[in-house]
Design a protein around this motif. Structure first.
Motif, PDB file in Angstrom:
ATOM      1  N   LEU A 147       0.821  -1.202   0.000  1.00 28.29           N
ATOM      2  CA  LEU A 147       0.000   0.000   0.000  1.00 28.29           C
ATOM      3  C   LEU A 147       0.858   1.257   0.000  1.00 28.29           C
ATOM      4  N   ALA A 148       1.943   1.249   0.782  1.00 28.32           N
ATOM      5  CA  ALA A 148       2.817   2.416   0.836  1.00 28.32           C
ATOM      6  C   ALA A 148       3.467   2.682  -0.517  1.00 28.32           C
ATOM      7  N   ARG A 149       3.877   1.632  -1.211  1.00 25.38           N
ATOM      8  CA  ARG A 149       4.473   1.813  -2.539  1.00 25.38           C
ATOM      9  C   ARG A 149       3.441   2.306  -3.548  1.00 25.38           C
ATOM     10  N   LEU A 150       2.234   1.794  -3.432  1.00 23.60           N
ATOM     11  CA  LEU A 150       1.173   2.271  -4.330  1.00 23.60           C
ATOM     12  C   LEU A 150       0.839   3.736  -4.058  1.00 23.60           C
ATOM     13  N   GLU A 151       0.950   4.162  -2.807  1.00 23.66           N
ATOM     14  CA  GLU A 151       0.729   5.566  -2.490  1.00 23.66           C
ATOM     15  C   GLU A 151       1.777   6.443  -3.170  1.00 23.66           C
ATOM     16  N   ILE A 152       3.026   5.962  -3.204  1.00 24.38           N
ATOM     17  CA  ILE A 152       4.061   6.690  -3.942  1.00 24.38           C
ATOM     18  C   ILE A 152       3.689   6.767  -5.424  1.00 24.38           C
ATOM     19  N   MET A 153       3.262   5.652  -5.974  1.00 22.43           N
ATOM     20  CA  MET A 153       2.856   5.602  -7.382  1.00 22.43           C
ATOM     21  C   MET A 153       1.715   6.584  -7.644  1.00 22.43           C
ATOM     22  N   ARG A 154       0.722   6.568  -6.779  1.00 18.18           N
ATOM     23  CA  ARG A 154      -0.434   7.444  -6.972  1.00 18.18           C
ATOM     24  C   ARG A 154      -0.044   8.917  -6.910  1.00 18.18           C
ATOM     25  N   ARG A 155       0.786   9.251  -5.903  1.00 13.42           N
ATOM     26  CA  ARG A 155       1.154  10.649  -5.743  1.00 13.42           C
ATOM     27  C   ARG A 155       1.958  11.165  -6.935  1.00 13.42           C
ATOM     28  N   LEU A 156       2.937  10.386  -7.350  1.00 10.17           N
ATOM     29  CA  LEU A 156       3.807  10.851  -8.428  1.00 10.17           C
ATOM     30  C   LEU A 156       3.061  10.954  -9.750  1.00 10.17           C
ATOM     31  N   THR A 157       2.211   9.984 -10.060  1.00 13.06           N
ATOM     32  CA  THR A 157       1.451  10.073 -11.318  1.00 13.06           C
ATOM     33  C   THR A 157       0.493  11.255 -11.281  1.00 13.06           C
ATOM     34  N   ALA A 158      -0.059  11.563 -10.086  1.00  8.03           N
ATOM     35  CA  ALA A 158      -0.936  12.727  -9.959  1.00  8.03           C
ATOM     36  C   ALA A 158      -0.178  14.024 -10.197  1.00  8.03           C
ATOM     37  N   GLU A 159       1.137  14.001  -9.935  1.00  5.38           N
ATOM     38  CA  GLU A 159       1.964  15.189 -10.152  1.00  5.38           C
ATOM     39  C   GLU A 159       2.487  15.285 -11.578  1.00  5.38           C
ATOM     40  N   GLY A 160       2.143  14.328 -12.438  1.00  3.04           N
ATOM     41  CA  GLY A 160       2.562  14.390 -13.826  1.00  3.04           C
ATOM     42  C   GLY A 160       3.759  13.545 -14.181  1.00  3.04           C
ATOM     43  N   VAL A 161       4.312  12.812 -13.200  1.00  6.76           N
ATOM     44  CA  VAL A 161       5.413  11.889 -13.486  1.00  6.76           C
ATOM     45  C   VAL A 161       4.862  10.723 -14.305  1.00  6.76           C
ATOM     46  N   SER A 162       5.615  10.262 -15.302  1.00 11.82           N
ATOM     47  CA  SER A 162       5.139   9.152 -16.120  1.00 11.82           C
ATOM     48  C   SER A 162       4.947   7.907 -15.263  1.00 11.82           C
ATOM     49  N   PRO A 163       3.974   7.054 -15.597  1.00  9.28           N
ATOM     50  CA  PRO A 163       3.745   5.852 -14.789  1.00  9.28           C
ATOM     51  C   PRO A 163       4.984   4.976 -14.651  1.00  9.28           C
ATOM     52  N   ALA A 164       5.744   4.832 -15.739  1.00  3.70           N
ATOM     53  CA  ALA A 164       6.939   3.995 -15.676  1.00  3.70           C
ATOM     54  C   ALA A 164       7.963   4.555 -14.700  1.00  3.70           C
ATOM     55  N   GLU A 165       8.184   5.865 -14.734  1.00  7.27           N
ATOM     56  CA  GLU A 165       9.136   6.484 -13.824  1.00  7.27           C
ATOM     57  C   GLU A 165       8.630   6.435 -12.386  1.00  7.27           C
ATOM     58  N   ALA A 166       7.321   6.696 -12.205  1.00  2.00           N
ATOM     59  CA  ALA A 166       6.744   6.637 -10.860  1.00  2.00           C
ATOM     60  C   ALA A 166       6.877   5.230 -10.277  1.00  2.00           C
ATOM     61  N   ALA A 167       6.657   4.221 -11.117  1.00  2.00           N
ATOM     62  CA  ALA A 167       6.783   2.838 -10.650  1.00  2.00           C
ATOM     63  C   ALA A 167       8.218   2.521 -10.265  1.00  2.00           C
ATOM     64  N   ARG A 168       9.173   3.081 -10.998  1.00  2.00           N
ATOM     65  CA  ARG A 168      10.583   2.843 -10.664  1.00  2.00           C
ATOM     66  C   ARG A 168      10.894   3.381  -9.275  1.00  2.00           C
ATOM     67  N   TRP A 169      10.419   4.586  -8.975  1.00  2.00           N
ATOM     68  CA  TRP A 169      10.632   5.160  -7.651  1.00  2.00           C
ATOM     69  C   TRP A 169       9.942   4.311  -6.581  1.00  2.00           C
ATOM     70  N   ALA A 170       8.716   3.863  -6.877  1.00  2.00           N
ATOM     71  CA  ALA A 170       7.966   3.082  -5.887  1.00  2.00           C
ATOM     72  C   ALA A 170       8.642   1.744  -5.601  1.00  2.00           C
ATOM     73  N   ARG A 171       9.125   1.088  -6.657  1.00  2.00           N
ATOM     74  CA  ARG A 171       9.725  -0.236  -6.476  1.00  2.00           C
ATOM     75  C   ARG A 171      11.046  -0.172  -5.730  1.00  2.00           C
ATOM     76  N   GLN A 172      11.839   0.890  -5.931  1.00  2.00           N
ATOM     77  CA  GLN A 172      13.167   0.925  -5.344  1.00  2.00           C
ATOM     78  C   GLN A 172      13.150   1.362  -3.879  1.00  2.00           C
ATOM     79  N   ALA A 173      11.979   1.717  -3.370  1.00  2.00           N
ATOM     80  CA  ALA A 173      11.891   2.129  -1.969  1.00  2.00           C
ATOM     81  C   ALA A 173      11.697   0.898  -1.095  1.00  2.00           C
ATOM     82  N   PRO A 174      12.723   0.433  -0.382  1.00  2.00           N
ATOM     83  CA  PRO A 174      12.588  -0.779   0.435  1.00  2.00           C
ATOM     84  C   PRO A 174      11.650  -0.597   1.610  1.00  2.00           C
TER      85      PRO A 174
END
Length: 314
Positions: free
Chosen positions: A49-76
């Motif tokens: 859920l925490a990683r998905l929250e990162i994904m949601r926030r970044l895509t809402a800010e205009g970050v591409s889904p692929a880039e947002a997912a990269r940030w979300a996945r690399q956060a341990p």
């Protein structure tokens, strides 16, 4: 947040996204549920859920889904927005969902507020439909829709913005309430007449009342917005309703003379309800009732309907 695994629907409501969006993020970017119990659907852990929250926030800010997912996945160990996640600082920015205050309303209302700020009609409609199916109209209105609509109004008053948000959310709410009304079509004569005051354009609370009456099996007629008092009295005289509900959202449309005209109609209804925050209790004509909330309005309407039907059946 409790350490509990969540279904896709529960996660979607918390984040304010559609379930189909979660499936896309899972299939394309690997951000799916990680807990698996044989024989059961996979479920989302707090870390998911925490990683998905990162994904949601970044895509809402205009970050591409692929880039947002990269940030979300690399956060341990995903951290709150704008703080360190692992050894990297996540991109900061304005979290759109946080700009609509919802008071003490629950996670579903916060998710709906976030979806509203993203103008995500699919997520808005999905959240409302789920709430209606799970709790009914009154609970959905009081616990979900009214807090979000009030928050939008509060932010508009402060900033003169969010007009596009208000329009989209209102359309989604209206569609959902209309669908709820159609799902349970009452039988028998329409004993309740619903109308907005003259020049009153806020119809959503009246639509919520209509859906609740349908849910309770009570037939009604809805006249809608901006009904001149002469037209309202004519409708009363033609249909003879047991009760009339006159909605006013603002003081500007709450003219007590409209209520007095109903009380003086040749086919005066048994009950006249002055509903909405526009009405002042100390200005209401004698014999007019001002319900405190949606549940009380429905209860009064049902009672007067039942009283009339009992008297005509004797």
């Amino acid at each position: 947040m409790a350490d509990e695994a969540l279904s896709a629907g529960a996660v979607a409501r918390r984040l304010g996204v559609a379930v189909t969006t979660l499936r896309t993020w899972h299939q394309r970017y690997g951000l799916g549920p990680s807990e698996h119990i044989p024989g059961h659907h996979r479920r989302y852990t707090p870390t998911d859920l925490a990683r998905l929250e990162i994904m949601r926030r970044l895509t809402a800010e205009g970050v591409s889904p692929a880039e947002a997912a990269r940030w979300a996945r690399q956060a341990p160990d995903p951290a709150p927005t704008g703080t360190v996640a692992g050894s990297r600082v996540l991109p900061s920015g304005r979290d759109g969902g946080g700009t609509i205050p919802v008071g003490r309303a629950g996670p579903a209302a916060r998710g709906l507020a976030r979806a509203a700020m993203r103008l995500d009609a699919a997520a808005i409609s999905e959240t409302i439909a789920h709430a209606l199916a799970a709790g009914g109209v009154v609970a959905t209105w009081e616990g979900l829709l009214r807090p979000v609509l009030a928050g939008i109004g509060e932010r508009h008053a402060a900033t003169a913005g969010l007009i596009e948000v208000e329009h989209l959310v209102s359309r989604c709410v209206s569609e959902a309430l209309s669908a709820a009304s159609r799902a349970k079509v009452p039988t028998g004569p329409a004993r309740i007449l619903l109308s907005c005051a003259d020049e009153e354009q806020h119809t959503l609370p009246l639509e919520a009342l209509a859906a609740t009456l349908a849910e309770a099996g009570v037939s009604y007629r809805m006249l809608g917005a901006r009904v001149p008092v002469t037209a309202l009295v004519e409708a009363v005289n033609r249909t003879g309703p047991a009760a009339v509900v006159l909605w006013s959202h603002t003081r500007a449309t709450a003219d007590p003379a409209q209520l007095s005209a109903l009380l003086a109609a040749p086919r005066r209804p048994l009950l006249v309800l002055a509903a909405g925050p526009g009405w002042r209790a100390d200005t209401l004509p004698a014999g007019v009732v001002r319900p405190v909330d949606l549940a009380e309005a429905v209860s009064l309407a049902v009672a007067v309907r039942d009283s009339l039907e009992q008297s005509t059946g004797d």
